[in-house]
Design a protein around this motif. Structure first.
Motif, PDB file in Angstrom:
ATOM      1  N   MET A 191       1.772  62.548 -12.613  1.00  0.00           N
ATOM      2  CA  MET A 191       1.077  62.608 -13.901  1.00  0.00           C
ATOM      3  C   MET A 191       1.604  63.832 -14.642  1.00  0.00           C
ATOM      4  N   THR A 192       1.467  63.838 -15.953  1.00  0.00           N
ATOM      5  CA  THR A 192       1.903  64.999 -16.714  1.00  0.00           C
ATOM      6  C   THR A 192       0.978  66.181 -16.412  1.00  0.00           C
ATOM      7  N   ALA A 193       1.533  67.364 -16.377  1.00  0.00           N
ATOM      8  CA  ALA A 193       0.740  68.549 -16.044  1.00  0.00           C
ATOM      9  C   ALA A 193      -0.391  68.772 -17.042  1.00  0.00           C
ATOM     10  N   ARG A 194      -0.166  68.446 -18.293  1.00  0.00           N
ATOM     11  CA  ARG A 194      -1.204  68.713 -19.309  1.00  0.00           C
ATOM     12  C   ARG A 194      -2.423  67.813 -19.144  1.00  0.00           C
ATOM     13  N   THR A 195      -2.297  66.695 -18.415  1.00  0.00           N
ATOM     14  CA  THR A 195      -3.449  65.809 -18.209  1.00  0.00           C
ATOM     15  C   THR A 195      -4.152  66.079 -16.883  1.00  0.00           C
ATOM     16  N   ALA A 196      -3.636  66.975 -16.066  1.00  0.00           N
ATOM     17  CA  ALA A 196      -4.163  67.194 -14.712  1.00  0.00           C
ATOM     18  C   ALA A 196      -5.326  68.179 -14.718  1.00  0.00           C
ATOM     19  N   TYR A 197      -6.197  68.022 -13.713  1.00  0.00           N
ATOM     20  CA  TYR A 197      -7.245  68.991 -13.403  1.00  0.00           C
ATOM     21  C   TYR A 197      -6.839  69.682 -12.105  1.00  0.00           C
ATOM     22  N   PHE A 198      -6.615  70.984 -12.169  1.00  0.00           N
ATOM     23  CA  PHE A 198      -6.115  71.738 -11.026  1.00  0.00           C
ATOM     24  C   PHE A 198      -7.269  72.463 -10.337  1.00  0.00           C
ATOM     25  N   VAL A 199      -7.334  72.325  -9.007  1.00  0.00           N
ATOM     26  CA  VAL A 199      -8.269  73.123  -8.223  1.00  0.00           C
ATOM     27  C   VAL A 199      -7.562  74.411  -7.822  1.00  0.00           C
ATOM     28  N   VAL A 200      -8.104  75.523  -8.250  1.00  0.00           N
ATOM     29  CA  VAL A 200      -7.510  76.838  -8.011  1.00  0.00           C
ATOM     30  C   VAL A 200      -8.443  77.653  -7.124  1.00  0.00           C
ATOM     31  N   GLY A 201      -7.884  78.333  -6.118  1.00  0.00           N
ATOM     32  CA  GLY A 201      -8.675  79.252  -5.304  1.00  0.00           C
ATOM     33  C   GLY A 201      -9.505  78.592  -4.233  1.00  0.00           C
ATOM     34  N   SER A 202      -9.144  77.376  -3.783  1.00  0.00           N
ATOM     35  CA  SER A 202      -9.877  76.728  -2.684  1.00  0.00           C
ATOM     36  C   SER A 202      -9.428  77.304  -1.352  1.00  0.00           C
ATOM     37  N   THR A 203      -9.993  76.803  -0.268  1.00  0.00           N
ATOM     38  CA  THR A 203      -9.601  77.257   1.076  1.00  0.00           C
ATOM     39  C   THR A 203      -8.327  76.571   1.550  1.00  0.00           C
ATOM     40  N   ALA A 204      -7.796  75.635   0.780  1.00  0.00           N
ATOM     41  CA  ALA A 204      -6.592  74.897   1.187  1.00  0.00           C
ATOM     42  C   ALA A 204      -5.356  75.786   1.096  1.00  0.00           C
ATOM     43  N   SER A 205      -4.446  75.579   2.019  1.00  0.00           N
ATOM     44  CA  SER A 205      -3.167  76.283   1.993  1.00  0.00           C
ATOM     45  C   SER A 205      -2.073  75.320   2.451  1.00  0.00           C
ATOM     46  N   ILE A 206      -0.834  75.712   2.240  1.00  0.00           N
ATOM     47  CA  ILE A 206       0.317  75.005   2.781  1.00  0.00           C
ATOM     48  C   ILE A 206       1.187  76.038   3.481  1.00  0.00           C
ATOM     49  N   PRO A 207       2.040  75.634   4.428  1.00  0.00           N
ATOM     50  CA  PRO A 207       2.867  76.609   5.144  1.00  0.00           C
ATOM     51  C   PRO A 207       3.666  77.490   4.190  1.00  0.00           C
ATOM     52  N   THR A 208       3.670  78.774   4.465  1.00  0.00           N
ATOM     53  CA  THR A 208       4.350  79.843   3.731  1.00  0.00           C
ATOM     54  C   THR A 208       3.705  80.155   2.389  1.00  0.00           C
ATOM     55  N   ARG A 209       2.616  79.492   2.020  1.00  0.00           N
ATOM     56  CA  ARG A 209       1.944  79.785   0.755  1.00  0.00           C
ATOM     57  C   ARG A 209       0.448  79.912   1.002  1.00  0.00           C
ATOM     58  N   ASN A 210      -0.138  81.060   0.671  1.00  0.00           N
ATOM     59  CA  ASN A 210      -1.575  81.250   0.838  1.00  0.00           C
ATOM     60  C   ASN A 210      -2.369  80.597  -0.292  1.00  0.00           C
ATOM     61  N   GLN A 211      -1.811  80.630  -1.493  1.00  0.00           N
ATOM     62  CA  GLN A 211      -2.501  80.073  -2.645  1.00  0.00           C
ATOM     63  C   GLN A 211      -1.939  78.686  -2.938  1.00  0.00           C
ATOM     64  N   THR A 212      -2.813  77.681  -2.937  1.00  0.00           N
ATOM     65  CA  THR A 212      -2.385  76.309  -3.166  1.00  0.00           C
ATOM     66  C   THR A 212      -3.127  75.730  -4.359  1.00  0.00           C
ATOM     67  N   LEU A 213      -2.412  75.140  -5.269  1.00  0.00           N
ATOM     68  CA  LEU A 213      -2.987  74.480  -6.426  1.00  0.00           C
ATOM     69  C   LEU A 213      -2.979  72.985  -6.171  1.00  0.00           C
ATOM     70  N   VAL A 214      -4.160  72.341  -6.246  1.00  0.00           N
ATOM     71  CA  VAL A 214      -4.291  70.926  -5.918  1.00  0.00           C
ATOM     72  C   VAL A 214      -4.641  70.166  -7.195  1.00  0.00           C
ATOM     73  N   PRO A 215      -3.760  69.297  -7.696  1.00  0.00           N
ATOM     74  CA  PRO A 215      -4.001  68.609  -8.967  1.00  0.00           C
ATOM     75  C   PRO A 215      -4.601  67.202  -8.781  1.00  0.00           C
ATOM     76  N   PHE A 216      -5.480  66.834  -9.693  1.00  0.00           N
ATOM     77  CA  PHE A 216      -6.110  65.517  -9.714  1.00  0.00           C
ATOM     78  C   PHE A 216      -6.056  64.974 -11.140  1.00  0.00           C
ATOM     79  N   SER A 217      -5.925  63.658 -11.269  1.00  0.00           N
ATOM     80  CA  SER A 217      -6.012  63.039 -12.594  1.00  0.00           C
ATOM     81  C   SER A 217      -7.457  62.762 -12.976  1.00  0.00           C
ATOM     82  N   ASN A 218      -8.332  62.650 -11.980  1.00  0.00           N
ATOM     83  CA  ASN A 218      -9.743  62.359 -12.225  1.00  0.00           C
ATOM     84  C   ASN A 218     -10.559  63.634 -12.054  1.00  0.00           C
ATOM     85  N   ARG A 219     -11.288  64.010 -13.083  1.00  0.00           N
ATOM     86  CA  ARG A 219     -12.045  65.268 -13.051  1.00  0.00           C
ATOM     87  C   ARG A 219     -13.118  65.250 -11.972  1.00  0.00           C
TER      88      ARG A 219
END
Length: 649
Positions: A127-155
């Motif tokens: 989806m285009t970035a401008r239409t996404a809802y990003f979850v910022v600062g959750s407990t989720a992480s990915i290897p080598t990155r502590n801060q993970t941004l998780v995008p959803f099209s549905n709010r």
């Protein structure tokens, strides 16, 4: 009249080049492409492979730039944000479209290990970035990155995720401005990291040397059984081997012992030439002050003849393990932590030392004499699955001096390699530290393969080789190396890496830009006396560097700041003849070239690939060294002998 004919022809060429840009209205919609069709960056490639083989989820993004031939894919949206914040329009142009993965409907969750995951059959769309809802600062992480941004099209899906795993909702305008750090380390950060790695290696070596202080409980004469002495010796003691030849079929050491000879020229352990000579399958074992002979000649074994490989069958790692970890060798370490090889010498048609999952093995003052032709030999030291230290060692011939695969860090320092295919070879390993080595007569002096990051290649000297230093992967530091009389001195590959304070002199090509992703910082290097300053891959990629010394580059330091008053393009028509070319300053001032530069600045679509130094250094950073090299009277790229891969001993 001849000049005006040339100028007129140049105008016709410019018209042909500019035509497509003048006719384009810029209204064409840029669509998302499959991730495998992008030029990707972000987390290391081994993490990407792991995600494809498991439930691990990697939020991804992609950007189409106006002046970059490839769509750029980012594994980790924080990497994309950092990249967009750092990228300049001169290198990439403006972002025309930004897409992110859509986790709506995928069943995304956070595992017990804190890593973001989805079911195996999940397939996030775009989806285009401008239409996404990003979850910022959750407990989720990915290897080598502590801060993970998780995008959803549905709010509502994004809100539900925050209710389970914390965080807040943001739109792209705010996400684009987040402080996520830079895409790569600064030079000062790399220097501190390099010092830390050196000190860690010092501690590892000191700890290993303490194994030589164990009490002696047995002395074995040449006519006595070494195998029997090993079986009878109490743990944490030393077996001394008297001078002479000690013949064995093979020895297995399964208790912490030190086996120490009377010197590499006086004490020899001789195998039966059918297998490896010494097997170690326990920790804290030391082998010192002796030589090994009678090593089997099997360089590598077919996977069908190898058992207990500690990786999943048919994974990309299995082939490297079976190929490089199970041939015949003088010494084989299996799950042997903190062991030591010191002052050992061997001659082999196969391998010298093989270390499988043996963390913090120290190899010091090892000499391995391989085969004259690299096709007939194999590896001096093979490191698989765990960190190891190789130092103060010498390797002649064979295929590779030091090979490492599937490790999180390893160190090769203050060693020499001569007459082989590759001196130091890292394949899908992380955290290579190659420092202070002398390499000559190789195909590649230091070769860090892809799927790696956090590599340091510093203070090495490489000469008479086809390629001096070649570093793939992401986020590496290549500094203070001296590469001379090679076909290609330094090959700039990888992404978000720092190349600084290197000297590339008397090579056929001083520095070669091969990366299709121009994010490396190349600064404060000396490129002098080469047949050709620089070369690039045959793609329309512009590499913008700054602060390098290009001997003979036209221009003057008008304001005394140490830089020339004009940018320098070492791959351009002036740069290709500047070092020693008497007509270069005149060509640089020609009206046609001035017109081209002005058009490039005013027409964003008109941009040629190659290398440009935005602020070339006026004076060498290593004048004494360059003078010493010039005194050798050897022409650029001239090898010492006809066969650049052989050795003399």
């Amino acid at each position: 009249m001849e000049f005006w004919h040339v100028a007129a022809a140049g105008v016709l060429v410019l018209a042909a080049v500019l035509g497509p840009f003048a006719m384009s209205g810029g209204s064409q919609q840029v669509t998302a492409v499959p991730m495998e069709d992008t030029k990707s960056t972000g987390v290391p490639e081994n993490v990407v492979v792991r995600a494809h083989e498991s439930t691990l989820a990697l939020p991804t993004g992609q950007v189409a730039f106006s002046q970059f031939k490839f769509t750029v894919g980012y594994y980790g949206i924080t990497s994309m944000v950092a990249g967009l914040q750092e990228s300049t329009e001169r290198e990439f142009g403006r972002p025309m479209a930004v897409y992110v993965s859509d986790f709506t409907g995928t069943g995304v969750y956070v595992g017990g290990d804190g890593l973001l995951r989805t079911p195996m059959d999940a397939d996030p769309g775009w989806m285009t970035a401008r239409t996404a809802y990003f979850v910022v600062g959750s407990t989720a992480s990915i290897p080598t990155r502590n801060q993970t941004l998780v995008p959803f099209s549905n709010r509502s899906d994004a809100i539900e995720f925050t209710q389970q795993y914390g965080g807040r909702l943001e739109r792209w305008g705010a996400v684009h401005q987040l402080d996520v750090g830079v895409a790569g380390r600064s030079a000062s950060e790399w220097q501190r990291f390099s010092e830390t790695r050196s000190k860690r290696a010092d501690r590892t070596a000191a700890r290993a040397r303490s194994l030589l202080n164990r009490p002696v409980t047995a002395t074995v004469e040449p006519n006595e059984s070494l195998t029997a002495a090993v079986q009878a010796a109490p743990p944490n003691t030393t077996i001394r081997l008297a001078s002479g030849n000690h013949s064995v079929s093979d020895i297995t050491i399964d208790k912490p012992l030190t086996i120490r000879g009377d010197g590499a020229n006086r004490t020899r352990i001789i195998g039966d030439r059918n297998r490896s000579v010494v097997y170690v399958n326990t920790s804290r074992v030391a082998i010192a002050d002796l030589s090994l002979a009678g090593i089997g000649t099997v360089r590598t074994r077919d996977s069908a003849n190898v058992t207990s490989v500690p990786v999943r069958n048919e994974s990309f790692r299995e082939r490297y393990w079976t190929t490089h970890g199970y041939g015949d060798a003088g010494l084989v370490f299996e799950r042997s932590a903190r062991s030591l090889v010191m002052d050992v010498r061997m001659q082999t048609r196969a391998n010298g030392v093989i270390a499988r999952n043996s963390p913090n093995l120290t190899v010091s003052n090892l000499t391995v004499v391989g085969t004259q032709d690299w096709e007939d030999g194999f590896l001096g030291v093979s490191i698989l699955g765990a960190p190891a230290l190789v130092q103060n060692s010498t390797f002649y011939g064979g295929k590779v001096g030091v090979f490492a695969h599937d490790t999180q860090s390893f160190t090769v320092r203050d060693s020499s390699m001569e007459g082989m295919m590759i001196g130091v070879f890292s394949v899908y390993a992380q955290g290579a530290f190659a420092a202070g080595n002398d390499v000559e007569d190789t195909y590649v002096g230091v070769y860090i393969h892809d799927r790696s990051n956090r590599n340091v290649v510093t203070r090495n000297a490489v000469e008479n080789s086809r390629n001096g230093v070649l570093v793939f992967g992401r986020s590496s530091y290549v500094a203070e190396n001296v590469v001379t009389h090679n076909r290609h001195g330094i090959v700039v590959q990888g992404q978000y890496s720092v190349y600084e304070e290197n000297v590339a002199a008397f090579n056929r090509v001083g520095i070669r830009a091969m990366s299709l992703f121009p994010t490396n910082r190349v600064t404060d290097n000396d490129i002098a006396y080469n047949r050709q300053y620089a070369d690039t891959a045959r793609f329309n990629v512009l590499h913008v560097w700054q602060g390098n010394y290009w001997r003979g580059a036209p221009g003057v330091d008008t304001d005394g700041d140490g830089s020339l008053s004009r940018a320098f393009r070492p791959t351009g028509p002036v740069g290709m003849v500047a070092d020693g070319g008497t007509g270069a300053p005149t060509l640089a001032r020609s009206p046609t070239l001035k017109l081209l530069r002005q058009l490039q600045q005013t027409m964003p679509g008109l941009r040629f690939g190659g290398v440009v130094d935005a602020s070339p250094r006026a004076r060498s950073g290593h004048p004494t060294l360059l003078d010493q090299l010039a005194d050798t009277q050897r022409p650029p790229g001239q090898f010492d002998d006809e066969d650049e891969w052989d050795f003399t001993f």
